[in-house]
Design a protein around this motif. Structure first.
Motif, PDB file in Angstrom:
ATOM      1  N   PHE A 164       0.812  -1.220   0.000  1.00 34.42           N
ATOM      2  CA  PHE A 164       0.000   0.000   0.000  1.00 34.42           C
ATOM      3  C   PHE A 164       0.843   1.266   0.000  1.00 34.42           C
ATOM      4  CE2 PHE A 164       0.843  -0.661   4.507  1.00 34.42           C
ATOM      5  CZ  PHE A 164       1.026   0.632   4.991  1.00 34.42           C
ATOM      6  N   TYR A 165       2.037   1.229   0.596  1.00 33.95           N
ATOM      7  CA  TYR A 165       2.842   2.443   0.698  1.00 33.95           C
ATOM      8  C   TYR A 165       3.465   2.850  -0.645  1.00 33.95           C
ATOM      9  CZ  TYR A 165       6.496  -1.131   1.382  1.00 33.95           C
ATOM     10  OH  TYR A 165       7.318  -2.230   1.258  1.00 33.95           O
ATOM     11  N   ASN A 166       3.365   1.991  -1.649  1.00 32.97           N
ATOM     12  CA  ASN A 166       3.821   2.342  -2.993  1.00 32.97           C
ATOM     13  C   ASN A 166       2.666   2.721  -3.910  1.00 32.97           C
ATOM     14  OD1 ASN A 166       6.526   1.936  -2.467  1.00 32.97           O
ATOM     15  ND2 ASN A 166       6.555  -0.161  -3.244  1.00 32.97           N
ATOM     16  N   ASN A 167       1.483   2.828  -3.353  1.00 33.74           N
ATOM     17  CA  ASN A 167       0.274   3.008  -4.144  1.00 33.74           C
ATOM     18  C   ASN A 167      -0.338   4.382  -3.896  1.00 33.74           C
ATOM     19  OD1 ASN A 167      -1.860   2.322  -5.861  1.00 33.74           O
ATOM     20  ND2 ASN A 167      -2.048   0.275  -4.982  1.00 33.74           N
ATOM     21  N   ASP A 168      -1.323   4.740  -4.718  1.00 32.18           N
ATOM     22  CA  ASP A 168      -2.002   6.027  -4.594  1.00 32.18           C
ATOM     23  C   ASP A 168      -3.513   5.824  -4.558  1.00 32.18           C
ATOM     24  OD1 ASP A 168       0.251   8.014  -4.876  1.00 32.18           O
ATOM     25  OD2 ASP A 168       0.519   6.920  -6.749  1.00 32.18           O
ATOM     26  N   VAL A 169      -4.201   6.847  -4.101  1.00 35.17           N
ATOM     27  CA  VAL A 169      -5.661   6.804  -4.013  1.00 35.17           C
ATOM     28  C   VAL A 169      -6.269   6.791  -5.422  1.00 35.17           C
ATOM     29  CG1 VAL A 169      -7.705   8.088  -3.236  1.00 35.17           C
ATOM     30  CG2 VAL A 169      -5.679   7.954  -1.773  1.00 35.17           C
ATOM     31  N   MET A 170      -7.374   6.083  -5.570  1.00 33.47           N
ATOM     32  CA  MET A 170      -8.073   6.042  -6.858  1.00 33.47           C
ATOM     33  C   MET A 170      -8.455   7.460  -7.313  1.00 33.47           C
ATOM     34  SD  MET A 170     -10.607   2.721  -6.495  1.00 33.47           S
ATOM     35  CE  MET A 170     -11.578   3.434  -5.164  1.00 33.47           C
ATOM     36  N   PRO A 171      -8.479   7.692  -8.611  1.00 34.24           N
ATOM     37  CA  PRO A 171      -8.199   6.775  -9.719  1.00 34.24           C
ATOM     38  C   PRO A 171      -6.734   6.779 -10.165  1.00 34.24           C
ATOM     39  CG  PRO A 171      -9.112   8.782 -10.605  1.00 34.24           C
ATOM     40  CD  PRO A 171      -9.100   8.951  -9.102  1.00 34.24           C
ATOM     41  N   LEU A 172      -5.895   7.575  -9.483  1.00 34.83           N
ATOM     42  CA  LEU A 172      -4.478   7.584  -9.839  1.00 34.83           C
ATOM     43  C   LEU A 172      -3.845   6.230  -9.544  1.00 34.83           C
ATOM     44  CD1 LEU A 172      -2.210   9.426 -10.896  1.00 34.83           C
ATOM     45  CD2 LEU A 172      -1.703  10.016  -8.511  1.00 34.83           C
ATOM     46  N   GLY A 173      -4.236   5.639  -8.417  1.00 34.85           N
ATOM     47  CA  GLY A 173      -3.822   4.284  -8.048  1.00 34.85           C
ATOM     48  C   GLY A 173      -5.056   3.437  -7.822  1.00 34.85           C
ATOM     49  N   ASN A 174      -4.934   2.459  -6.910  1.00 38.11           N
ATOM     50  CA  ASN A 174      -6.125   1.655  -6.622  1.00 38.11           C
ATOM     51  C   ASN A 174      -6.417   1.543  -5.134  1.00 38.11           C
ATOM     52  OD1 ASN A 174      -4.040  -0.072  -5.938  1.00 38.11           O
ATOM     53  ND2 ASN A 174      -4.987  -1.892  -6.831  1.00 38.11           N
ATOM     54  N   LEU A 175      -5.993   2.575  -4.366  1.00 37.43           N
ATOM     55  CA  LEU A 175      -6.304   2.603  -2.946  1.00 37.43           C
ATOM     56  C   LEU A 175      -7.690   3.197  -2.712  1.00 37.43           C
ATOM     57  CD1 LEU A 175      -2.982   3.781  -1.215  1.00 37.43           C
ATOM     58  CD2 LEU A 175      -3.779   1.443  -1.688  1.00 37.43           C
ATOM     59  N   ARG A 176      -8.436   2.595  -1.791  1.00 36.49           N
ATOM     60  CA  ARG A 176      -9.767   3.080  -1.447  1.00 36.49           C
ATOM     61  C   ARG A 176      -9.706   4.301  -0.533  1.00 36.49           C
ATOM     62  NH1 ARG A 176     -12.262  -2.787   0.315  1.00 36.49           N
ATOM     63  NH2 ARG A 176     -12.261  -3.762  -1.755  1.00 36.49           N
ATOM     64  N   GLU A 177      -8.604   4.445   0.184  1.00 37.84           N
ATOM     65  CA  GLU A 177      -8.370   5.591   1.055  1.00 37.84           C
ATOM     66  C   GLU A 177      -6.867   5.781   1.194  1.00 37.84           C
ATOM     67  OE1 GLU A 177      -9.999   4.882   4.970  1.00 37.84           O
ATOM     68  OE2 GLU A 177      -9.791   2.718   4.748  1.00 37.84           O
ATOM     69  N   LYS A 178      -6.454   6.859   1.837  1.00 31.73           N
ATOM     70  CA  LYS A 178      -5.032   7.205   1.883  1.00 31.73           C
ATOM     71  C   LYS A 178      -4.203   6.192   2.673  1.00 31.73           C
ATOM     72  CE  LYS A 178      -5.639  12.215   1.370  1.00 31.73           C
ATOM     73  NZ  LYS A 178      -5.453  13.533   2.013  1.00 31.73           N
ATOM     74  N   ARG A 179      -2.905   6.209   2.383  1.00 32.63           N
ATOM     75  CA  ARG A 179      -1.981   5.286   3.039  1.00 32.63           C
ATOM     76  C   ARG A 179      -2.014   5.409   4.560  1.00 32.63           C
ATOM     77  NH1 ARG A 179       3.324   6.927  -0.581  1.00 32.63           N
ATOM     78  NH2 ARG A 179       2.385   6.613  -2.661  1.00 32.63           N
ATOM     79  N   VAL A 180      -2.189   6.633   5.066  1.00 30.35           N
ATOM     80  CA  VAL A 180      -2.161   6.859   6.513  1.00 30.35           C
ATOM     81  C   VAL A 180      -3.281   6.119   7.232  1.00 30.35           C
ATOM     82  CG1 VAL A 180      -1.028   9.094   6.355  1.00 30.35           C
ATOM     83  CG2 VAL A 180      -3.523   8.971   6.273  1.00 30.35           C
TER      84      VAL A 180
END
Length: 348
Positions: A164-180
């Protein structure tokens, strides 16, 4: 990433992140309230969309607590089912009525666990306790973002290949919410680790994860087991096969099949694909063209494809299971958070 795509998606990702931040703030401030039940609850979920190995780990938890003699209920959303409301899994249930993953779990543990699907997890848990007050433990499948329900252990899964720490929030990445938001986790499991994953790499993952959460970190691998048909017979090695999948990431499975079988071709459908007769015709036509004698598919796809009589004579499912590294230490965390409460009985 293409610069034009980055310019277009970045502001949308900012907006989406702000929306989820506001929702989490409402919960943190008590404006949106959580419901607490007098029964131990474990939540298994992730920050990313799909493909983190939740179901094999849920099965690991089920097997662990069944061995300990506990009465378990699973509450799942029933993703992509066509029914509404609360549905209790039964022998008549299909992927259309309870979802493919719920069907897979029910069929594997039929008679041993209670399976209920409900988009509203609070309603689902209430139904469990109403119908099965003897339940000792409830496991929530894919509920990390479902904050309306208090849980005793919040388990976050993220993959070794794309943490998850290499990912971004959708739609730029596929995280449902921020890394924090990983800070809400009580335990973090790094899934789908490669066999050659070494200690330096694991140390790096622990260090980077620690920037977002102080939860203990564990590692797991996917173990490929026997490949069986409807009668339980195993598929002979080097058989000419067609691989059919409808999962988020089929590459590891494809690589494994290549080693043990004569893989003629791979038909890769979308995650949670709802198979239709046109798909069956495509599968059978492909088999004929490439001269494949058998079909290998995932356990999740199996519960849908086996419903088609034309495919059953050729169909084999590749079974898998989740293997935890340092499982004794992980069980220590579970014991600390959960086992002390398992003697508590729900009072109506």
């Amino acid at each position: 990433m293409n610069l034009i795509r980055l310019i277009f998606l970045f502001p949308l990702s900012i907006i989406y992140g702000q929306i989820t931040d506001f929702r989490n703030w409402l919960f943190d401030q008590g404006i949106l309230s959580e419901t607490k039940f007098d029964i131990p609850i474990i939540s298994v979920g992730n920050l990313a969309v799909g493909g983190t190995g939740k179901t094999p780990f849920v099965e690991f938890l089920i097997e662990t607590y069944l061995i300990r003699g506990k009465k378990i209920a699973i509450v799942s959303r029933g993703y992509k089912r066509k029914s509404n409301g609360v549905t209790i899994a039964s022998d008549e249930s299909t992927p259309s009525t309870i979802g493919d993953e719920a069907t897979m779990i029910y069929q594997k543990f039929k008679g041993k666990v209670v399976m209920i699907v409900s988009k509203n997890r609070v309603t689902g848990v209430s139904e469990v306790l109403k119908i099965h007050p003897e339940t000792d433990l409830i496991i929530l499948d894919d509920a990390f973002q479902h904050r309306y329900l208090t849980r005793d252990l919040n388990i976050l899964l993220t993959t070794y290949q794309n943490p998850f720490y290499n990912n971004d929030v959708m739609p730029l990445g596929n995280l449902r919410e921020k890394r924090v938001c990983a800070s809400r986790a009580d335990l973090i499991l790094i899934t789908k680790c490669s066999a050659e994953a070494d200690s330096p790499k694991q140390m790096e993952i622990r260090q980077k994860t620690a920037s977002y959460s102080d939860a203990p970190v564990f590692f797991s691998t996917i173990e490929y087991m026997q490949c069986q048909n409807c009668e339980g017979s195993e598929l002979p090695q080097n058989s000419p096969v067609l691989l059919v999948t409808g999962i988020a990431n089929s590459t590891p499975l494809k690589d494994f099949i290549k080693v043990g079988y004569n893989l003629k071709e791979h038909l890769n459908f979308g995650d949670h694909h709802n198979y239709q007769q046109r798909d069956v015709r495509k599968i059978l036509n492909t088999m004929k063209i490439i001269e494949a004698k058998f079909i290998i598919t995932t356990e999740k796809d199996w519960v849908k494809l086996r419903l088609f009589d034309q495919l059953r004579p050729f169909l084999y499912q590749q079974k898998i299971r989740c293997t935890i590294k340092n499982s004794d230490n992980l069980m220590g965390v579970l014991d600390e958070k959960i086992d002390g409460k398992l003697t508590f009985k729900h009072v109506q």
